[in-house]
Design an enzyme around this catalytic site. Structure first.
Site, mmCIF file in Angstrom:
data_model
loop_
_atom_site.group_PDB
_atom_site.id
_atom_site.type_symbol
_atom_site.label_atom_id
_atom_site.label_comp_id
_atom_site.label_asym_id
_atom_site.label_seq_id
_atom_site.Cartn_x
_atom_site.Cartn_y
_atom_site.Cartn_z
ATOM 1 C CD GLN A 245 19.251 20.328 51.447
ATOM 2 O OE1 GLN A 245 20.318 20.805 51.077
ATOM 3 N NE2 GLN A 245 19.198 19.101 51.956
ATOM 4 C CG HIS A 275 28.072 8.834 43.011
ATOM 5 N ND1 HIS A 275 27.234 9.474 42.140
ATOM 6 C CD2 HIS A 275 27.850 9.379 44.238
ATOM 7 C CE1 HIS A 275 26.503 10.373 42.798
ATOM 8 N NE2 HIS A 275 26.861 10.335 44.066
ATOM 9 C CG ASP A 299 22.690 11.123 46.360
ATOM 10 O OD1 ASP A 299 23.331 10.063 46.449
ATOM 11 O OD2 ASP A 299 23.237 12.230 46.200
ATOM 12 C CG ASP A 319 21.993 13.886 54.082
ATOM 13 O OD1 ASP A 319 22.789 13.941 53.134
ATOM 14 O OD2 ASP A 319 21.097 14.728 54.254
ATOM 15 C CG ASP A 353 26.281 19.092 61.809
ATOM 16 O OD1 ASP A 353 26.260 19.713 60.736
ATOM 17 O OD2 ASP A 353 27.276 19.030 62.551
ATOM 18 C CG ASP A 371 28.826 12.746 48.090
ATOM 19 O OD1 ASP A 371 29.318 13.711 47.484
ATOM 20 O OD2 ASP A 371 27.935 12.015 47.608
#
Length: 517
Positions: A245, A275, A299, A319, A353, A371
């Protein structure tokens, strides 16, 4: 010696040329498809349409090539020069179009058709140039063979080098250079047999293409950065193209904004409004959770909130994109936002994944927090599927809690309800939550428990105690599970469960009232 006689000695060069153009052609398809995903969204749809349109255009180009009766070599070289100019500037063209017109649909599809037409002319012309030197069956098979081999190498190049390392700025320049080198190679092989006027014409072409390629190499990055500033409307302080991305961070009026593929992930203006409900709603009900799994959230901001619980001894963050987690662990701005959370000793970061991790792990957790980005595509929708939540149910302890962000309960009510029903179908007792997030609008989450319990009553009677929060209070906990009446008229009674083999969620999401967002 004529051109044909010279070409007889360079039949191998023609095959090399096809290998190179096969490589450049497939990478052009992938580049335009990726640009379409960034600017138009829905990756599966855009890749399907772009590749299909380019293949169709290649067929048209092949058909048009039969109109060429003479000077085939000259026409092939001219096509390579033209491809060199267009292919090397596709990203720049799209960004400039966006900057001036705000919509890139027409230019992206037009480029896919134009490049497809030119690529489609290449193989028939080379076959005709080579027909004097090889039998028909050998000529055709060797031409297609080299083109297909080049396509394989091009795919590998784009996946492992082009997109993650060179990005969409410099990958097109490599493509343009390949087409340019093919033209130069064939000119070199036949130079002595060209007439003076032809030599002069080709030298003019070479000079013109060189000037354009050089200018593109020098200015493309600045043009794309300029386009990003217009697209995001603020100062771009960080930009990276990862394998998965485009990561962009902007700054405006004292706050930072993080975007993935052009979609907002967080803003320091109001990230606490997102959050804190995401993390603390399941945590206050889990009663001294010690092990927590965070899926997505690279993040590190959700992890920051989890670290406020001293009883939590293990946090596993999964992530997909290492570029995101690396940024969260090293970039000074992100370290300020997430308070260095991903470098805490209690945190393990895994780049994998989320679906695959759940299917393979033998660990069990007290809380699972999902998330992920909104389910606007089929591939993202799998992370909101019945099969996914079955795996979440499997990795949770008996009294385990889970929560997922679920988009807007108003702008995309059908998608919101679909996520709720899908989680229930996996054996969870669920509770819908929502909050007004300033930069996102009314946003929602679905919380679930393995054990049957009155989640709404439990949450309204729960207390944060001395937990340090910016926005969330005990009073807010009592209200985030309360909803008013319907806002938009729609059929909310026939919502289907989202399954891998029946991915309905992304349809619900895209058919939401985003025109009013």
């Amino acid at each position: 010696m004529g051109i044909i006689e010279s070409l007889k000695k360079t039949s191998t060069l023609l095959k090399v040329a096809l290998f190179a153009t096969g490589l450049a052609g497939i990478v052009s398809e992938y580049t335009i498809s990726t640009l379409a995903t960034y600017f138009l969204g829905d990756s599966v749809f855009q890749w399907t349409i772009i590749v299909s349109m380019m293949l169709f255009s290649m067929g048209l180009g092949s058909r048009l090539s039969k109109k060429f009766e003479e000077k085939l070599l000259e026409k092939f070289i001219a096509i390579e020069f033209l491809l060199s100019i267009i292919a090397s500037n596709v990203t720049v063209i799209v960004y400039v179009c966006f900057a001036f017109y705000g919509n890139t649909t027409f230019v992206i599809y037009f480029l896919s058709v134009l490049i497809g037409l030119l690529i489609g002319m290449e193989i028939p012309i080379v076959i005709r140039l080579n027909e004097k030197f090889e039998k028909l069956k050998v000529n055709i098979s060797s031409a297609l063979e080299n083109d297909y081999y080049g396509s394989l190498v091009g795919g590998i190049f784009f996946a492992f080098v082009g997109l993650p390392i060179l990005g969409l700025v410099y990958t097109p320049l490599i493509l343009g250079s390949i087409n340019f080198m093919v033209a130069l190679l064939l000119l070199w092989a036949t130079w002595e047999d060209l007439q003076k006027k032809q030599k002069t014409r080709f030298l003019t072409y070479i000079a013109g293409v060189l000037i354009i390629l050089s200018t593109s190499a020098l200015l493309s990055k600045d043009v794309v950065n300029w386009g990003d500033r217009i697209r995001y409307r603020d100062l771009v302080v960080y930009s990276e193209q990862s394998r998965y991305q485009k990561i962009v961070m902007t700054y405006s009026k004292g706050d930072y904004w993080l975007f993935l593929n052009g979609n907002q992930q967080l803003s320091t203006l109001d990230e606490a409004l997102y959050h804190e409900p995401l993390v603390h709603a399941p945590m206050v009900l889990s009663k001294e959770a010690r092990s927590v799994l965070v899926l997505g959230g690279g993040d590190g901001v959700a992890v920051r909130e989890l670290l406020k619980y001293p009883e939590v001894s293990q946090i596993v963050l999964v992530d997909l994109d290492p570029a995101v987690t690396s940024m969260a662990q090293n970039h000074p701005i992100m370290l300020g936002i997430n308070e260095n959370s991903l470098n805490d000793d209690r945190v393990t970061v895994i780049n994998q994944d989320g679906f695959q991790f759940l299917a393979e792990t033998q660990e069990r957790f007290d809380v699972v927090i999902a998330d992920f980005p909104d389910p606007r595509t089929v591939d993202l929708g799998r992370l909101y599927s019945r099969e996914f939540y079955d795996l979440v149910h499997q990795v949770l302890n008996e009294r385990g809690m889970m929560i997922t962000q679920a988009g807007s309960p108003y702008y995309a009510r059908q998608a919101f309800d679909c996520i709720d029903l899908t989680i229930q179908s996996a054996g969870f007792n669920t509770l819908k939550l929502h909050n007004q997030v300033l930069s996102l609008g009314e946003w929602g989450w679905i919380m679930g428990s393995k054990k049957k319990r009155d989640l709404k009553s439990d949450l309204q009677s729960a207390s944060l105690g001395s937990l340090p929060t910016q926005w969330l209070t005990d009073a807010a906990l009592t209200r985030i599970s309360s909803f008013g009446g319907e806002v938009f008229e729609a059929d909310y009674t026939s919502i289907a469960i989202n399954r891998l083999h029946d991915p309905v969620l992304y349809h619900y999401y895209l058919n939401g009232r985003w025109d009013l967002y």
